[in-house]
Design an enzyme around this catalytic site. Structure first.
Site, short mmCIF file in Angstrom:
data_model
loop_
_atom_site.label_atom_id
_atom_site.label_comp_id
_atom_site.label_asym_id
_atom_site.label_seq_id
_atom_site.Cartn_x
_atom_site.Cartn_y
_atom_site.Cartn_z
N THR A 156 0.84 -1.20 0.00
CA THR A 156 0.00 0.00 0.00
C THR A 156 0.88 1.25 0.00
OG1 THR A 156 -1.60 -1.22 1.32
CG2 THR A 156 -1.84 1.18 1.29
N ALA A 216 -12.20 12.53 9.30
CA ALA A 216 -11.35 13.66 9.68
C ALA A 216 -10.05 13.11 10.23
CB ALA A 216 -12.06 14.51 10.72
N MET A 273 -1.50 2.39 11.97
CA MET A 273 -1.14 1.77 10.69
C MET A 273 -0.15 2.68 9.98
SD MET A 273 -4.70 0.07 9.52
CE MET A 273 -5.53 -1.13 10.57
N HIS A 308 6.48 2.86 8.78
CA HIS A 308 7.70 2.66 9.58
C HIS A 308 7.45 1.76 10.77
CE1 HIS A 308 5.74 6.53 10.52
NE2 HIS A 308 5.97 6.23 11.78
N HIS A 352 23.44 26.95 13.41
CA HIS A 352 22.63 28.13 13.11
C HIS A 352 22.88 28.57 11.67
CE1 HIS A 352 20.57 31.91 13.79
NE2 HIS A 352 21.57 32.51 13.17
C1 LIG Z 1 -3.39 7.03 1.18
C2 LIG Z 1 -2.44 6.48 2.22
C3 LIG Z 1 -1.36 7.24 2.62
C4 LIG Z 1 -0.48 6.74 3.56
N1 LIG Z 1 0.58 7.52 3.95
C5 LIG Z 1 1.43 7.06 4.90
C6 LIG Z 1 2.54 7.84 5.32
O1 LIG Z 1 2.77 8.96 4.83
N2 LIG Z 1 3.38 7.34 6.25
C7 LIG Z 1 3.17 6.12 6.81
O2 LIG Z 1 3.96 5.71 7.67
N3 LIG Z 1 2.11 5.36 6.45
C8 LIG Z 1 1.25 5.80 5.51
N4 LIG Z 1 0.20 5.02 5.11
C9 LIG Z 1 0.04 3.70 5.74
C10 LIG Z 1 1.00 2.68 5.10
O3 LIG Z 1 0.74 2.60 3.72
C11 LIG Z 1 0.79 1.33 5.74
O4 LIG Z 1 0.90 1.46 7.14
C12 LIG Z 1 1.83 0.33 5.27
O5 LIG Z 1 1.76 0.15 3.88
C13 LIG Z 1 1.60 -1.02 5.96
O6 LIG Z 1 2.55 -1.94 5.54
P1 LIG Z 1 2.26 -3.49 5.59
O7 LIG Z 1 3.52 -4.15 5.15
O8 LIG Z 1 1.68 -3.88 6.88
O9 LIG Z 1 1.08 -3.76 4.52
P2 LIG Z 1 0.88 -3.30 3.00
O10 LIG Z 1 1.77 -2.21 2.61
O11 LIG Z 1 -0.58 -3.09 2.82
O12 LIG Z 1 1.34 -4.58 2.18
C14 LIG Z 1 0.63 -5.78 2.23
C15 LIG Z 1 0.92 -6.55 0.95
O13 LIG Z 1 0.38 -7.87 1.08
C16 LIG Z 1 -0.08 -8.29 -0.18
N5 LIG Z 1 -1.02 -9.41 0.03
C17 LIG Z 1 -2.17 -9.40 0.77
N6 LIG Z 1 -2.73 -10.62 0.75
C18 LIG Z 1 -1.92 -11.41 0.00
C19 LIG Z 1 -1.98 -12.78 -0.38
N7 LIG Z 1 -2.94 -13.60 0.02
N8 LIG Z 1 -0.99 -13.25 -1.20
C20 LIG Z 1 0.02 -12.45 -1.62
N9 LIG Z 1 0.12 -11.15 -1.27
C21 LIG Z 1 -0.84 -10.64 -0.47
C22 LIG Z 1 -0.71 -7.02 -0.78
O14 LIG Z 1 -0.78 -7.11 -2.18
C23 LIG Z 1 0.25 -5.94 -0.29
O15 LIG Z 1 1.25 -5.67 -1.26
C24 LIG Z 1 -0.69 5.46 4.13
C25 LIG Z 1 -1.77 4.68 3.72
C26 LIG Z 1 -2.64 5.19 2.76
C27 LIG Z 1 -3.80 4.33 2.31
N1 LIG Z 2 0.98 10.52 7.05
C1 LIG Z 2 0.71 9.30 7.47
O1 LIG Z 2 1.46 8.72 8.24
C2 LIG Z 2 -0.51 8.60 6.98
C3 LIG Z 2 -1.23 9.07 5.89
C4 LIG Z 2 -2.38 8.40 5.51
C5 LIG Z 2 -2.78 7.27 6.20
N2 LIG Z 2 -2.05 6.83 7.24
C6 LIG Z 2 -2.49 5.67 8.04
O2 LIG Z 2 -3.52 4.96 7.40
C7 LIG Z 2 -4.50 4.56 8.35
C8 LIG Z 2 -5.87 4.90 7.84
O3 LIG Z 2 -6.06 6.31 7.79
P1 LIG Z 2 -7.51 6.92 7.99
O4 LIG Z 2 -7.42 8.39 7.78
O5 LIG Z 2 -8.49 6.13 7.20
O6 LIG Z 2 -7.81 6.56 9.52
P2 LIG Z 2 -7.95 7.46 10.84
O7 LIG Z 2 -8.22 6.51 11.93
O8 LIG Z 2 -6.83 8.43 10.95
O9 LIG Z 2 -9.25 8.34 10.56
C9 LIG Z 2 -10.52 7.80 10.38
C10 LIG Z 2 -11.53 8.92 10.42
O10 LIG Z 2 -12.78 8.43 9.94
C11 LIG Z 2 -13.82 8.83 10.82
N3 LIG Z 2 -14.93 7.87 10.68
C12 LIG Z 2 -14.99 6.59 11.12
N4 LIG Z 2 -16.17 6.03 10.76
C13 LIG Z 2 -16.86 6.98 10.07
C14 LIG Z 2 -18.14 7.03 9.44
N5 LIG Z 2 -18.95 5.99 9.43
N6 LIG Z 2 -18.52 8.19 8.84
C15 LIG Z 2 -17.68 9.26 8.84
N7 LIG Z 2 -16.47 9.25 9.39
C16 LIG Z 2 -16.07 8.14 10.01
C17 LIG Z 2 -13.16 8.90 12.18
O11 LIG Z 2 -13.88 9.74 13.04
C18 LIG Z 2 -11.79 9.48 11.80
O12 LIG Z 2 -11.83 10.87 11.70
C19 LIG Z 2 -4.20 5.27 9.66
O13 LIG Z 2 -3.81 4.34 10.64
C20 LIG Z 2 -3.10 6.23 9.32
O14 LIG Z 2 -2.13 6.29 10.35
C21 LIG Z 2 -0.94 7.47 7.66
#
Ligand SMILES: Cc1cc2nc3c(=O)[nH]c(=O)nc-3n(C[C@H](O)[C@H](O)[C@H](O)COP(=O)(O)OP(=O)(O)OC[C@H]3O[C@@H](n4cnc5c(N)ncnc54)[C@H](O)[C@@H]3O)c2cc1C
Ligand SMILES: NC(=O)c1ccc[n+]([C@@H]2O[C@H](COP(=O)([O-])OP(=O)(O)OC[C@H]3O[C@@H](n4cnc5c(N)ncnc54)[C@H](O)[C@@H]3O)[C@@H](O)[C@H]2O)c1
Length: 451
Positions: free
Chosen positions: A38, A173, A308, A311, A434
């Site tokens: 992801t 939010a 989630m 890092h 600085h």
């Molecule tokens: C829009 C968005 C922005 C984000 N921004 C940040 C950020 O700025 N900083 C940050 O720290 N986190 C961020 N995150 C969260 C971050 O992406 C996740 O916390 C991170 O990717 C989790 O890593 P993971 O290895 O647990 O799982 P994932 O990265 O989700 O990887 C899981 C992998 O498992 C594979 N998989 C699943 N099931 C199977 C199967 N049965 N067979 C083979 N492969 C399979 C999937 O294809 C996937 O590639 C963001 C998330 C989103 C959605």
């Molecule tokens: N910069 C980053 O590190 C970064 C960036 C993007 C995502 N992520 C990670 O991805 C994960 C998912 O992010 P996220 O923003 O989906 O989760 P989040 O938990 O940060 O926020 C979820 C939001 O959805 C709201 N919500 C829950 N149910 C709802 C409903 N039925 N209707 C309306 N609002 C509802 C909650 O009140 C909350 O504001 C998080 O754990 C986040 O740490 C991290």
């Protein structure tokens, strides 16, 4: 037989595979899509590529999408190279575990329709999480995009292809809602923020939350509190949204709706239902070293719930491999850094003031402002502050909360200080060059020392 089978090639799985291989294990990494998960393919990296161009103003908007795809491609190749250099066998396909107890067995279904059976002494699950799609009529319409995939749609994000989209509603939010909302505003779109309560980024320190709310307001975001969305109806290429806000009915038209209302661990599609692996509150249950309840099985990353973060998944990989190799490393969640890539940027580590209070800790706080920092002013970015939460008795740093220029990068020093139990004096009396932004953290620490 492999020493370790890793299921999922995101930041958690790839880090674990590489480390285990460096420890001399024969490792198979099973990934059904691109390496990087992801984070690389539709999360951290594409959102930050957009953020740094659109909000940070780095680089022209022409060709932005091509550059973004180029960054992802480079990192995908880098991941493949890392696995190759470590000697990890990468199997492209969907893995289903057929035997969890004793020797681990997995069927890997490849894209070309062939299957392969593999066996391992150990199994590490790192399959990630997916967005929760709240219940409302029309939640599956094509104009409704979930936070975990929304970024892949160039019709929404590519400045050269998104003219038809003018208004975007964002449900939630949290981090996804705020980051995506601000990028869209940077791209000139109108954003309607549909909040479940009156809260914003609920886990952050109260002072930072207030400043985020102000930043949202300043951008003329249409904000609706206490929203219950009941239906989305197609209206041409867009949507009419209906529901209640503070119990009053509302109706809003938008071109797209992004559902950013939290993510949930993936528990299906890999044979978990046939295992004895314990699930708690919808997450794979693990101990401090990421051991699941079945012998020889570990789980890391988003599928274990909690924060989630990419890092965190990587450091949980360190803990899992440490436990496989007789080490004792465990992640210290009290020193977990997190960033929110909005404007001004947010970086936070350790206890918030509210958490320190609720734990009954006798604490002191201090603030230093970027408006008094030479480098921030020279950059034209004097908005924001560094807030420090320290134990009163000895000045040990418990939490650091930054909102301002390059907060995410500034967090490195703060995270080291909090994780190593340094005091405000340790930081204040270390020489900071600085003019630099990190002098602002030094100044906040100095204020704790001076009382
Ligand atoms: C829009 C968005 C922005 C984000 N921004 C940040 C950020 O700025 N900083 C940050 O720290 N986190 C961020 N995150 C969260 C971050 O992406 C996740 O916390 C991170 O990717 C989790 O890593 P993971 O290895 O647990 O799982 P994932 O990265 O989700 O990887 C899981 C992998 O498992 C594979 N998989 C699943 N099931 C199977 C199967 N049965 N067979 C083979 N492969 C399979 C999937 O294809 C996937 O590639 C963001 C998330 C989103 C959605
Ligand atoms: N910069 C980053 O590190 C970064 C960036 C993007 C995502 N992520 C990670 O991805 C994960 C998912 O992010 P996220 O923003 O989906 O989760 P989040 O938990 O940060 O926020 C979820 C939001 O959805 C709201 N919500 C829950 N149910 C709802 C409903 N039925 N209707 C309306 N609002 C509802 C909650 O009140 C909350 O504001 C998080 O754990 C986040 O740490 C991290």
């Amino acid at each position: 037989m492999y020493d370790l089978i890793v299921l999922g090639g995101g930041p958690g799985g790839t880090r674990a595979a590489e480390l285990a291989a460096h420890h001399g294990m024969q490792v198979a990494l099973v990934e059904k899509a691109h390496l990087g998960g992801t984070c690389l393919n539709r999360g951290c990296i594409p959102t930050k590529a957009l953020y740094s161009h659109v909000i940070g103003g780095k680089g022209a908007r022409e060709g932005l999408w091509t550059r973004l795809e180029g960054v992802i491609d480079t990192l995908r190749k880098g991941n493949a190279q890392l696995m190759k250099m470590a000697g990890v066998k990468v199997l492209r396909g969907t893995g289903v575990v057929t035997q969890w107890e004793g020797t681990k067995k997995m069927t890997v279904a490849h894209d070309d329709g062939t299957t392969e059976q593999i066996e391992g002494k150990r199994l590490l699950i790192a399959v990630g999480a997916r967005s929760v799609r709240p219940e409302f009529v029309g939640n599956d319409l094509p104009q409704v995009l979930t936070g975990d995939w929304a970024i892949t749609d160039p019709q929404l994000w590519d400045p050269e292809r998104n003219a038809a989209v003018q208004t975007v509603a964002v449900l939630g939010a949290g981090v996804i809602a705020l980051e995506m909302g601000m990028i869209l505003q940077g791209l000139g779109k109108k954003v309607i923020l549909l909040k479940h309560s009156d809260q914003i980024l609920r886990r952050l320190d109260g002072d930072i939350k207030k400043k985020v709310a102000l930043a949202v307001k300043r951008r003329k975001t249409v904000v609706k509190d206490y929203v219950r969305l009941t239906e989305a109806v197609a209206d041409g290429d867009g949507l009419i949204l209906r529901g209640t806000s503070k119990d009053e009915p509302f109706e809003e038209r938008c071109d797209r709706l992004i559902v950013g209302s939290s993510m949930t661990p993936i528990l299906e599609g890999y044979g978990l239902e046939n295992s004895g692996v314990k699930i708690e509150k919808g997450c794979l249950a693990v101990d401090a070293q990421m051991r699941a309840s079945v012998d020889g099985v570990w789980a890391i990353g988003d599928c274990t719930g909690g924060a989630m973060l990419a890092h965190l998944a990587e450091y949980q990989a360190l803990a899992a491999v440490s436990s496989m190799t007789g080490g004792e490393y465990a992640v210290n969640l009290d020193a977990l850094p997190a960033c929110v890539f909005i404007e001004p940027e947010v970086g936070t580590v350790g206890l918030t003031e509210e958490e320190a209070k609720s734990r009954g800790i006798d604490y002191a706080t201090s603030r230093a402002y970027f408006a008094a920092n030479g480098m921030a002013l020279a950059m034209g970015e004097g908005d924001g502050f560094v807030k420090v939460v320290a134990r009163k008795a000895d000045g040990v740093l418990l939490g650091v909360h930054i909102m301002g220029p390059e907060a995410a990068s500034l967090l490195g020093e703060a995270a080291l200080a909090v994780s190593k139990g340094l005091t405000a004096r340790d930081v204040a009396y270390s020489i900071h060059a600085h003019p630099t932004l990190c002098e602002c953290f030094r100044d906040a620490c100095l204020r704790i020392v001076e009382g």
